[in-house]
Design a protein around this motif. Sequence first.
Motif, PDB file in Angstrom:
ATOM      1  N   GLY A 194       0.807  -1.217   0.000  1.00  0.00           N
ATOM      2  CA  GLY A 194       0.000   0.000   0.000  1.00  0.00           C
ATOM      3  C   GLY A 194       0.833   1.256   0.000  1.00  0.00           C
ATOM      4  N   ARG A 195       1.992   1.228   0.657  1.00  0.00           N
ATOM      5  CA  ARG A 195       2.843   2.417   0.706  1.00  0.00           C
ATOM      6  C   ARG A 195       3.465   2.722  -0.643  1.00  0.00           C
ATOM      7  NH1 ARG A 195       3.626   0.399   5.897  1.00  0.00           N
ATOM      8  NH2 ARG A 195       5.328  -0.986   5.282  1.00  0.00           N
ATOM      9  N   SER A 196       3.614   1.692  -1.478  1.00  0.00           N
ATOM     10  CA  SER A 196       4.190   1.912  -2.810  1.00  0.00           C
ATOM     11  C   SER A 196       3.113   2.051  -3.881  1.00  0.00           C
ATOM     12  CB  SER A 196       5.121   0.742  -3.166  1.00  0.00           C
ATOM     13  OG  SER A 196       4.407  -0.482  -3.221  1.00  0.00           O
ATOM     14  N   GLY A 197       1.841   2.032  -3.458  1.00  0.00           N
ATOM     15  CA  GLY A 197       0.743   2.169  -4.396  1.00  0.00           C
ATOM     16  C   GLY A 197       0.424   0.902  -5.160  1.00  0.00           C
ATOM     17  N   GLU A 198       0.974  -0.225  -4.713  1.00  0.00           N
ATOM     18  CA  GLU A 198       0.788  -1.501  -5.397  1.00  0.00           C
ATOM     19  C   GLU A 198      -0.483  -2.195  -4.903  1.00  0.00           C
ATOM     20  OE1 GLU A 198       3.147  -5.803  -5.753  1.00  0.00           O
ATOM     21  OE2 GLU A 198       4.052  -4.083  -4.736  1.00  0.00           O
ATOM     22  N   MET A 199      -1.190  -2.841  -5.799  1.00  0.00           N
ATOM     23  CA  MET A 199      -2.351  -3.656  -5.438  1.00  0.00           C
ATOM     24  C   MET A 199      -1.914  -5.113  -5.333  1.00  0.00           C
ATOM     25  SD  MET A 199      -5.145  -1.882  -5.020  1.00  0.00           S
ATOM     26  CE  MET A 199      -6.437  -3.096  -5.288  1.00  0.00           C
ATOM     27  N   LEU A 200      -2.225  -5.746  -4.210  1.00  0.00           N
ATOM     28  CA  LEU A 200      -1.891  -7.155  -4.042  1.00  0.00           C
ATOM     29  C   LEU A 200      -2.818  -8.015  -4.891  1.00  0.00           C
ATOM     30  CD1 LEU A 200      -1.362  -7.300  -0.174  1.00  0.00           C
ATOM     31  CD2 LEU A 200       0.398  -7.281  -1.941  1.00  0.00           C
ATOM     32  N   ASP A 201      -2.252  -9.029  -5.536  1.00  0.00           N
ATOM     33  CA  ASP A 201      -3.042  -9.958  -6.340  1.00  0.00           C
ATOM     34  C   ASP A 201      -3.485 -11.104  -5.440  1.00  0.00           C
ATOM     35  OD1 ASP A 201      -4.234 -11.377  -8.347  1.00  0.00           O
ATOM     36  OD2 ASP A 201      -2.353 -12.199  -9.141  1.00  0.00           O
ATOM     37  N   LEU A 202      -4.670 -10.977  -4.874  1.00  0.00           N
ATOM     38  CA  LEU A 202      -5.171 -11.959  -3.912  1.00  0.00           C
ATOM     39  C   LEU A 202      -6.464 -12.574  -4.428  1.00  0.00           C
ATOM     40  CD1 LEU A 202      -4.666  -9.870  -0.648  1.00  0.00           C
ATOM     41  CD2 LEU A 202      -3.164 -11.663  -1.532  1.00  0.00           C
TER      42      LEU A 202
END
Length: 280
Positions: A194-202
């Motif tokens: 979240g801090r890097s603006g990335e969305m986790l692929d879950l």
Amino acid sequence: MPRKFAVFGHPASHSLSPRIHAAFAAQFDQTLQYDIIDAAPEQLADALERFAAEGGVGANITVPHKVAAFELCAEVTDRARRSGAANVLTRVGDGWHGDNTDGTGLVRDLTGRRRLDLRGRHVLLLGAGGAARGVAVSMLDAGVRRITIVNRTPANADALVDTLAAPDHVGSRYWKDMRDIGDFELIINTTSAGRSGEMLDLPSSLVNTLTTAVDISYGEVSIGFLSWARAAGCRHAFDGLGMLVEQAALAYEHWHGKRPDTDEVFADLQSHSVEFASGD
């Protein structure tokens, strides 16, 4: 020389710790000097020693320094030793005494404020950094049935499993196998995505009808994970603001011998949560 307190991180300007500790101090009509100190990893040891020389007696440690802080301590509590990470330092003589209140703070938030029973739950722990270490120890102490640790660097997940030394209750899996590892009653996100603006692929297959999802960050940083959790059908989805307040209260009580009221501080911060963008 006046006693000083501070939070150390990199970056650190976002930290709510000064605001929280000021609110705690106000409950006891106490004047408190509490600063933010931004120190890069290679600067941490020197920054802590300068802080101590200037009257620093208590330090909160945030990302990315919790494992490094543990290694700088002359003495540590049992829960810090078991996790291999420290987020609260206290100056004792010529050295630092380390504790880890992250996991205990999360358990207090979930079992107290959220009224969850953690006993017997199967937990998915996303991430294996300093915060994950403290969370894992306290989850085991709270009576969860099993913790499955998944990290994008598999070796770090395996290292945390080894540190916890509880093979009957803790194991690791590969991130690429996420769709095949079953479902969980509690999913805790400790990653920096979240801090890097990335969305986790879950995948939604991780969720069952009882699942609670928790992101230990708060504000904008937690939005992506919590949005996934709600869309996937989690029964509850919480950010880490309550954990932050509770772990801070444990530090404050240790340093000052007084236990603050966390509910009023949490309510005030929650009412302004849109202003906040990270996690300590």
